[in-house]
Design a protein around this motif. Structure first.
Motif, PDB file in Angstrom:
ATOM      1  N   ASP A 168      -0.522 -10.584   0.644  1.00  0.00           N
ATOM      2  CA  ASP A 168      -1.051 -10.601  -0.549  1.00  0.00           C
ATOM      3  C   ASP A 168      -0.195 -10.600  -1.923  1.00  0.00           C
ATOM      4  O   ASP A 168      -0.532 -10.570  -3.122  1.00  0.00           O
ATOM      5  CB  ASP A 168      -2.063  -9.405  -0.993  1.00  0.00           C
ATOM      6  N   GLY A 169       1.061 -10.503  -1.643  1.00  0.00           N
ATOM      7  CA  GLY A 169       1.962 -10.591  -2.420  1.00  0.00           C
ATOM      8  C   GLY A 169       2.701  -9.346  -3.222  1.00  0.00           C
ATOM      9  O   GLY A 169       3.532  -9.392  -4.037  1.00  0.00           O
ATOM     10  N   SER A 170       2.275  -8.233  -2.757  1.00  0.00           N
ATOM     11  CA  SER A 170       2.342  -6.946  -3.390  1.00  0.00           C
ATOM     12  C   SER A 170       3.491  -6.084  -2.562  1.00  0.00           C
ATOM     13  O   SER A 170       4.029  -5.121  -2.812  1.00  0.00           O
ATOM     14  CB  SER A 170       1.268  -6.092  -3.555  1.00  0.00           C
ATOM     15  N   TYR A 171       4.188  -6.841  -1.485  1.00  0.00           N
ATOM     16  CA  TYR A 171       5.066  -6.297  -0.795  1.00  0.00           C
ATOM     17  C   TYR A 171       6.387  -5.934  -1.395  1.00  0.00           C
ATOM     18  O   TYR A 171       6.835  -6.993  -2.322  1.00  0.00           O
ATOM     19  CB  TYR A 171       5.415  -7.008   0.500  1.00  0.00           C
ATOM     20  N   GLY A 172       7.090  -4.866  -1.459  1.00  0.00           N
ATOM     21  CA  GLY A 172       8.048  -4.513  -2.321  1.00  0.00           C
ATOM     22  C   GLY A 172       8.045  -3.920  -3.338  1.00  0.00           C
ATOM     23  O   GLY A 172       8.992  -3.492  -4.380  1.00  0.00           O
ATOM     24  N   ARG A 173       6.637  -3.592  -3.970  1.00  0.00           N
ATOM     25  CA  ARG A 173       6.416  -2.975  -5.072  1.00  0.00           C
ATOM     26  C   ARG A 173       5.621  -1.501  -4.995  1.00  0.00           C
ATOM     27  O   ARG A 173       5.098  -1.608  -4.089  1.00  0.00           O
ATOM     28  CB  ARG A 173       5.290  -3.866  -5.908  1.00  0.00           C
ATOM     29  N   CYS A 174       6.270  -0.642  -5.514  1.00  0.00           N
ATOM     30  CA  CYS A 174       5.568   0.771  -5.229  1.00  0.00           C
ATOM     31  C   CYS A 174       4.138   0.853  -5.610  1.00  0.00           C
ATOM     32  O   CYS A 174       3.820   0.291  -6.432  1.00  0.00           O
ATOM     33  CB  CYS A 174       6.350   1.860  -6.322  1.00  0.00           C
ATOM     34  N   ARG A 208       2.470   3.267  -6.232  1.00  0.00           N
ATOM     35  CA  ARG A 208       2.125   4.396  -7.230  1.00  0.00           C
ATOM     36  C   ARG A 208       2.443   3.854  -8.688  1.00  0.00           C
ATOM     37  O   ARG A 208       1.622   4.106  -9.582  1.00  0.00           O
ATOM     38  CB  ARG A 208       2.853   5.575  -6.746  1.00  0.00           C
ATOM     39  N   CYS A 209       3.579   3.492  -8.608  1.00  0.00           N
ATOM     40  CA  CYS A 209       4.127   3.052 -10.178  1.00  0.00           C
ATOM     41  C   CYS A 209       4.494   1.804 -10.394  1.00  0.00           C
ATOM     42  O   CYS A 209       4.594   1.297 -11.569  1.00  0.00           O
ATOM     43  CB  CYS A 209       5.283   4.040 -10.498  1.00  0.00           C
ATOM     44  N   GLY A 210       4.418   1.008  -9.332  1.00  0.00           N
ATOM     45  CA  GLY A 210       4.545  -0.684  -9.568  1.00  0.00           C
ATOM     46  C   GLY A 210       5.922  -0.983  -9.683  1.00  0.00           C
ATOM     47  O   GLY A 210       6.188  -2.158  -9.923  1.00  0.00           O
ATOM     48  N   THR A 211       6.956  -0.089  -9.678  1.00  0.00           N
ATOM     49  CA  THR A 211       8.265  -0.625  -9.781  1.00  0.00           C
ATOM     50  C   THR A 211       8.780  -1.460  -8.355  1.00  0.00           C
ATOM     51  O   THR A 211       7.980  -1.121  -7.436  1.00  0.00           O
ATOM     52  CB  THR A 211       9.251   0.263 -10.211  1.00  0.00           C
ATOM     53  N   ALA A 212       9.668  -2.093  -8.541  1.00  0.00           N
ATOM     54  CA  ALA A 212      10.438  -2.731  -7.423  1.00  0.00           C
ATOM     55  C   ALA A 212      11.049  -1.681  -6.554  1.00  0.00           C
ATOM     56  O   ALA A 212      11.783  -0.798  -7.016  1.00  0.00           O
ATOM     57  CB  ALA A 212      11.588  -3.749  -7.804  1.00  0.00           C
ATOM     58  N   ILE A 213      10.632  -1.648  -5.197  1.00  0.00           N
ATOM     59  CA  ILE A 213      11.471  -0.923  -4.200  1.00  0.00           C
ATOM     60  C   ILE A 213      12.603  -1.773  -3.609  1.00  0.00           C
ATOM     61  O   ILE A 213      12.687  -2.753  -3.417  1.00  0.00           O
ATOM     62  CB  ILE A 213      10.263  -0.748  -2.783  1.00  0.00           C
ATOM     63  N   PRO A 214      13.742  -0.844  -3.825  1.00  0.00           N
ATOM     64  CA  PRO A 214      15.182  -1.404  -3.538  1.00  0.00           C
ATOM     65  C   PRO A 214      15.086  -2.094  -2.179  1.00  0.00           C
ATOM     66  O   PRO A 214      14.606  -1.508  -1.033  1.00  0.00           O
ATOM     67  CB  PRO A 214      16.090  -0.222  -3.649  1.00  0.00           C
ATOM     68  N   HIS A 215      15.888  -3.230  -1.882  1.00  0.00           N
ATOM     69  CA  HIS A 215      15.857  -3.796  -0.692  1.00  0.00           C
ATOM     70  C   HIS A 215      16.467  -3.081   0.242  1.00  0.00           C
ATOM     71  O   HIS A 215      16.094  -2.815   1.351  1.00  0.00           O
ATOM     72  CB  HIS A 215      16.813  -5.349  -0.876  1.00  0.00           C
ATOM     73  N   GLU A 216      17.540  -2.137  -0.216  1.00  0.00           N
ATOM     74  CA  GLU A 216      18.142  -1.077   0.841  1.00  0.00           C
ATOM     75  C   GLU A 216      17.081  -0.356   1.538  1.00  0.00           C
ATOM     76  O   GLU A 216      17.080  -0.035   2.613  1.00  0.00           O
ATOM     77  CB  GLU A 216      19.237  -0.317   0.149  1.00  0.00           C
ATOM     78  N   ARG A 217      16.054   0.246   0.596  1.00  0.00           N
ATOM     79  CA  ARG A 217      15.107   1.170   1.126  1.00  0.00           C
ATOM     80  C   ARG A 217      14.241   0.426   2.091  1.00  0.00           C
ATOM     81  O   ARG A 217      13.695   0.931   3.143  1.00  0.00           O
ATOM     82  CB  ARG A 217      14.179   1.785   0.118  1.00  0.00           C
TER      83      ARG A 217
END
Length: 127
Positions: A83-89, A91-100
Motif C-alpha cells: 500500500d506504499g506506507s512501508y518505511g513510515r512510522c 505512530r508519527c508518520g516520519t520516515a524510518i531510517p534505512h539502517e533501522r
C-alpha cells in the motif's frame, strides 16, 4: 517510502517475502497436513483457543505462538509494502531510517516512537 533508493527497497521487500515463505514452510512441516494448519497460518484461528490447542498434540504452544506472531508481523510489513506506507512510522508518520529497516525489516515505528511505546506500562492483553 523511506528507503533511499529503489534497489534498497527491492532488497528489503525480497528479504521480507523470503523470510515469510521460509517461516510458513517450516510451520507447515512442523504442523503437518492438519486441516487447521492453513487456518493457523492465515490467522483465522488462534493456537490460544483451547479447542485448537487440543488438536495440536506434541506442539510447543509458546514456540508456535511466537512463530505465528512473527508471521503476522511479516504479513503486516508486506501489506505496508503493497500500500506504499512501508518505511513510515505508523505512530508519527516520519520516515524510518534505512539502517533501522535493514536491521528490523518489519519495523512499523521509528526508534523514538518504539522506545516510547516500550516504556508505557502494559495493561494486559487488551491494553
Amino acid at each position: 517510502m523511506n528507503p533511499s533508493s529503489l534497489p534498497e527497497l527491492e532488497a528489503l521487500a525480497a528479504r521480507l517475502h523470503r523470510h515469510r515463505a521460509e517461516l510458513a514452510s517450516q510451520l507447515r512441516l512442523r504442523l503437518g497436513p492438519l486441516p487447521l494448519t492453513a487456518q493457523l497460518l492465515d490467522g483465522t484461528i488462534s493456537p490460544d483457543d483451547p479447542a485448537v490447542a487440543r488438536r495440536l498434540p506434541g506442539c510447543d504452544p509458546v514456540r508456535l505462538a511466537e512463530d505465528l506472531a512473527t508471521l503476522r508481523s511479516l504479513d503486516s510489513a508486506c501489506a505496508r509494502l503493497a500500500d506504499g506506507s512501508y518505511g513510515r512510522c505508523q505512530r508519527c508518520g516520519t520516515a524510518i531510517p534505512h539502517e533501522r529497516l535493514r536491521v528490523q525489516p518489519t519495523a512499523h515505528m521509528c526508534l523514538p516512537c518504539q522506545q516510547a511505546h516500550e516504556r508505557r506500562p502494559h495493561r494486559g492483553p487488551r491494553g
